[in-house]
Design an enzyme around this catalytic site. Structure first.
Site, PDB file in Angstrom:
ATOM      1  N   ASP A 148       0.875  -1.176   0.000  1.00  0.00           N
ATOM      2  CA  ASP A 148       0.000   0.000   0.000  1.00  0.00           C
ATOM      3  C   ASP A 148       0.913   1.226   0.000  1.00  0.00           C
ATOM      4  OD1 ASP A 148      -1.474   2.189   0.682  1.00  0.00           O
ATOM      5  OD2 ASP A 148      -2.401   1.311   2.455  1.00  0.00           O
TER       6      ASP A 148
ATOM      7  N   GLN B 237       0.752   6.519   1.018  1.00  0.00           N
ATOM      8  CA  GLN B 237       1.449   7.648   1.651  1.00  0.00           C
ATOM      9  C   GLN B 237       2.855   7.858   1.100  1.00  0.00           C
ATOM     10  OE1 GLN B 237       0.313   9.963   3.708  1.00  0.00           O
ATOM     11  NE2 GLN B 237      -1.721   9.045   3.803  1.00  0.00           N
TER      12      GLN B 237
ATOM     13  N   LYS C 282      -3.382  11.655  -3.711  1.00  0.00           N
ATOM     14  CA  LYS C 282      -2.299  11.884  -2.743  1.00  0.00           C
ATOM     15  C   LYS C 282      -0.994  12.236  -3.449  1.00  0.00           C
ATOM     16  CE  LYS C 282      -4.457   8.928   0.636  1.00  0.00           C
ATOM     17  NZ  LYS C 282      -4.832   9.442   1.940  1.00  0.00           N
TER      18      LYS C 282
HETATM   19  N1  PMP Z   1      -3.702   3.468   2.763  1.00  0.00           N
HETATM   20  C1  PMP Z   1      -3.128   4.481   3.400  1.00  0.00           C
HETATM   21  C2  PMP Z   1      -1.809   4.275   4.101  1.00  0.00           C
HETATM   22  C3  PMP Z   1      -3.744   5.729   3.379  1.00  0.00           C
HETATM   23  O1  PMP Z   1      -3.171   6.757   4.029  1.00  0.00           O
HETATM   24  C4  PMP Z   1      -4.968   5.894   2.686  1.00  0.00           C
HETATM   25  C5  PMP Z   1      -5.687   7.231   2.671  1.00  0.00           C
HETATM   26  N2  PMP Z   1      -5.709   7.890   3.887  1.00  0.00           N
HETATM   27  C6  PMP Z   1      -5.513   4.800   2.038  1.00  0.00           C
HETATM   28  C7  PMP Z   1      -4.849   3.595   2.103  1.00  0.00           C
HETATM   29  C8  PMP Z   1      -6.801   4.876   1.289  1.00  0.00           C
HETATM   30  O2  PMP Z   1      -6.709   5.753   0.229  1.00  0.00           O
HETATM   31  P1  PMP Z   1      -8.019   6.179  -0.587  1.00  0.00           P
HETATM   32  O3  PMP Z   1      -8.988   6.705   0.421  1.00  0.00           O
HETATM   33  O4  PMP Z   1      -7.535   7.203  -1.528  1.00  0.00           O
HETATM   34  O5  PMP Z   1      -8.540   4.956  -1.249  1.00  0.00           O
END
Ligand code: PMP
Length: 403
Positions: A196, A199, A222
């Site tokens: 994932d 970040q 992001k």
């Molecule tokens: N994983 C992490 C580490 C995140 O920080 C986030 C968003 N805060 C997500 C997954 C999910 O991202 P999204 O809401 O854009 O799908």
């Protein structure tokens, strides 16, 4: 200190009660003018559906869309463009990765190894599969500074481990995880590795080959790109061996009344009309960060983080920082003893300072720490020392009112 403040028009907006100070880039990054202009340009002059018409505007839209795929592939050092799937977000990408792995053959008793610092979007897709297939989910713990315990990880990775899914950078603790080391342990046992990168994507050079993973997910929003566009990178042979996720137009080879055949990746996973403008704008955002250089962004954010940490600790001895690893980046989560994070964030907001308050979609972390939430300051390339100074001044004022 380098400064990219002027690239972001939202920062020129004023706040009624003070300097508009955006410290919530972990939730989403602001958008630079050139990305906004790219979206406007596409919707003004280039609208057409992709992969459908034979007319020239459809061909142009298709070549812009596919050009964006090539940019993402190069950005991630993918083996080929076919490994890049456009999705809606990290969340959708992680759900898709879980679906693909399940369809490659997960069964009852197989183990999925996560970490205690996962975002909910890297927990729930596996829990949904657990209910359906009878999987077992285990968690690599983190220690007092917020680093994963690699010895414990080695014990937890066994022949039963079929998946290791982990964040590259924690959105709550800021820790940069040693993905390469963990991936090597998992690969030794033949497990799939899912990263994932939500970040890390705007801060660290991502190289899927060096990370030694099978799948990697991130969200455009992001990375200075719009909402509603995300990426799943996966190894081509895995992508082409799995069942489709959604069925519809663009993903088929032949449709019969009873049965159909499907195209290979990436079309197999892009049923229906995609977010064409989002993909093109993501390509523009990638050009933007590559022109600046991710190493410069990382350096800038680390300098600011160090400054913010020092200044924060001077404010009160009631402040406790969550996550103090030496390998951490742009996230500063903290609590103030005796003060509720929501009250504090509201007072900061009244002065023009946007921070996040709550569990940041990482309840497993907060349950382990016995806390209901924290304040999270998260930085990006457009932040400056002045933002930190203003935040600290407002924090002092707010605490005077609250304590
Ligand atoms: N994983 C992490 C580490 C995140 O920080 C986030 C968003 N805060 C997500 C997954 C999910 O991202 P999204 O809401 O854009 O799908």
């Amino acid at each position: 200190m380098m400064n990219w403040h002027e690239d972001f028009p939202q920062l020129a907006t004023s706040h009624t009660n003070g300097r508009y100070t955006y410290l919530d880039s972990g939730a989403t990054t602001l958008k630079p003018t050139r990305v906004i202009d790219k979206i406007k340009e596409f919707y003004s002059y280039d609208v057409s559906n992709v992969h459908r018409g034979l007319h020239s505007s459809s061909n142009k839209a298709t070549s812009l869309y596919e050009g964006a795929r090539t940019k993402v592939a190069r950005f991630l050092n993918a083996y080929s463009d076919e490994e890049i799937i456009f999705t809606r977000s990290t969340t959708e990408s992680l759900n898709l990765a879980a679906h693909i792995i399940a369809s490659l053959g997960l069964k009852s008793g197989d183990e999925v190894l996560l970490t205690e610092m996962e975002h909910h979007s890297n927990i729930i897709p596996w829990q949904l599969l657990k209910e359906k297939l009878g999987l077992i989910i285990k968690y690599i713990p983190f220690d007092d500074v917020g680093e994963l315990d690699l010895n414990e990880a080695q014990n937890l990775i066994t022949d039963k481990t079929k998946v290791l899914a982990l964040c590259h950078v924690s959105n709550t603790l800021g820790t940069i995880n040693d993905v390469e080391a963990l991936a090597e342990m998992a690969k030794d046992k033949g497990a799939y590795v899912v990263v994932d990168a939500a970040q890390s994507v705007s801060i660290l050079d991502l190289d899927v080959q060096a990370l030694n993973c099978d799948f990697l997910a991130f969200s455009g929003h992001k990375l200075f790109a719009p909402f509603g566009i995300g990426i799943l990178w996966g190894k081509k042979d895995l992508l082409n061996s799995s069942e489709p996720f959604q069925g519809g137009g663009s993903m088929i080879e032949q449709v019969e009344k009873e049965n159909s055949t499907y195209l290979p990746s990436p079309q197999r996973y892009e049923a229906g009309t995609p977010n064409v403008a989002g993909a093109i704008a993501l390509g523009e955002a990638i050009d933007y960060v590559q022109e600046i250089g991710l190493k410069n962004i990382y350096k800038h954010e680390l300098e600011l983080l160090e400054y913010a940490t020092e200044e924060l600790l001077k404010v009160s001895d009631k402040i406790k920082i969550l996550g103090t690893s030496k390998t951490k980046v742009n996230v500063l989560s903290f609590i103030v003893e005796g003060v509720h994070h929501s009250d504090l964030s509201q007072l900061l907001d009244q002065q023009g300072v946007a921070v996040r308050a709550g569990h940041h979609c990482t309840q497993v972390i907060f349950k382990k720490l016995g806390l209901s939430g924290s304040i999270r300051v998260s930085l990006s390339l457009y932040n400056e020392k002045e933002d930190i100074d203003y935040f600290i001044t407002c924090l002092r004022k707010s605490l005077e009112m609250l304590v």
